[in-house]
Design a protein around this motif. Structure first.
Motif: not given
Length: 284
Positions: A82-87, A100-104, A171-172, A253-258
């Motif tokens: 569930s945390l590896d949202t960008a895989r 992204i996984l480590e941040m999650n 989320l990515p 408040k941040y939901n997205l990341a690139g």
């Protein structure tokens, strides 16, 4: 006559005695007793060596399994799926996905993340120098990094993480990734630093090139290490009074990341840029 008779009798007695001695069976050892003993000894030695080799192989296998199980057990503390949202996205490489996984992992269980990956760093300080044990093709070596605050920043980070409650995973975003990668790729070539682009652009302007956003932020990391160390160092934020990089990663408040990673071998530079947003509508 009597003397002759006694002499003959004595001679017969001696002859009979010698005959009995010569005809008595001799106790002999088997001709191959020594070599058989050696063969048996060699065979036993070979068997012992084989058993030892098998034992060593089993020990190595068990230690390898133990190391793997420890790694798996650490990951099992989170619901990695569930945390590896960008895989499964096709626009990020493995390093960027792992960031992204480590941040999650840090966002969803801050205390656990601190216990596993930040607390152990306290053991590696020599004054203000952080000494890491590394491995290269030539063998093990120590990598020393001079910090600004020493272990004080690590302790402060641990205290912060211990007092945080879970937040939703990121989320990515392809658009945010493009904006982050644009900045990373131009900076490593021109050898510039900071959030200002080569063309004078700000993070907000670069993000606007790809869509409409609400509430954004940007982190930049130079001399990139592993994905985990990148995130851990952002969280510690040594030398940054505002702890802005940490706040961006942990901001509810941040939901997205690139994530954009770039490398320039000619300049011996690499860089990781992370752009965050609360919401984002990508340009069609």
């Amino acid at each position: 006559m009597k003397k002759q008779f006694l002499f003959v009798l004595f001679t017969i007695f001696i002859s009979a005695f010698l005959f009995c001695q010569s005809s008595a069976p001799k106790k002999t050892k088997p001709a191959n007793s020594v070599s058989t003993s050696r063969k048996n000894s060699n065979a036993s030695g070979k068997k012992r060596n084989q058993q030892k080799a098998q034992t060593n192989a089993k020990n190595k296998q068990n230690s390898s399994k133990t190391a793997n199980s420890k790694s798996k057990s650490k990951n099992s503390l989170w619901n990695i799926k569930s945390l590896d949202t960008a895989r499964n996205v096709d626009y990020l490489d493995d390093f960027e996905k792992n960031v992204i996984l480590e941040m999650n992992k840090a966002r969803t269980n801050p205390k656990q993340y601190a216990d596993l990956y930040i607390v152990p760093r306290l053991e590696n300080f020599d004054g203000y120098n952080y000494v890491e044990k590394r491995m290269s093709a030539a063998g093990p070596y120590n990598r020393t990094t001079r910090t600004t605050e020493g272990p004080a920043a690590v302790k402060e980070c641990i205290n912060y993480m211990y007092n945080q409650s879970p937040r939703a995973p990121l989320l990515p975003s392809k658009a945010l990734t493009c904006a982050a990668r644009d900045h990373a790729e131009t900076q490593v070539v021109t050898d510039q630093l900071g959030h200002k682009g080569v063309d004078g652009s700000t993070p907000f302007e670069r993000i606007q090139n790809y869509g409409i956003f609400m509430a954004t932020a940007e982190n930049i990391f130079y001399c990139v290490d592993t994905a985990r160390n990148t995130v851990v160092k952002f969280l510690i934020d040594d030398g940054v009074d505002s702890r802005g990089h940490r706040k961006n990663i942990m901001n509810r408040k941040y939901n997205l990341a690139g994530v954009g990673y770039a490398e320039c071998k000619e300049n011996r530079r690499d860089e990781c840029v992370i752009d965050f947003a609360q919401s984002y509508t990508e340009n069609e």
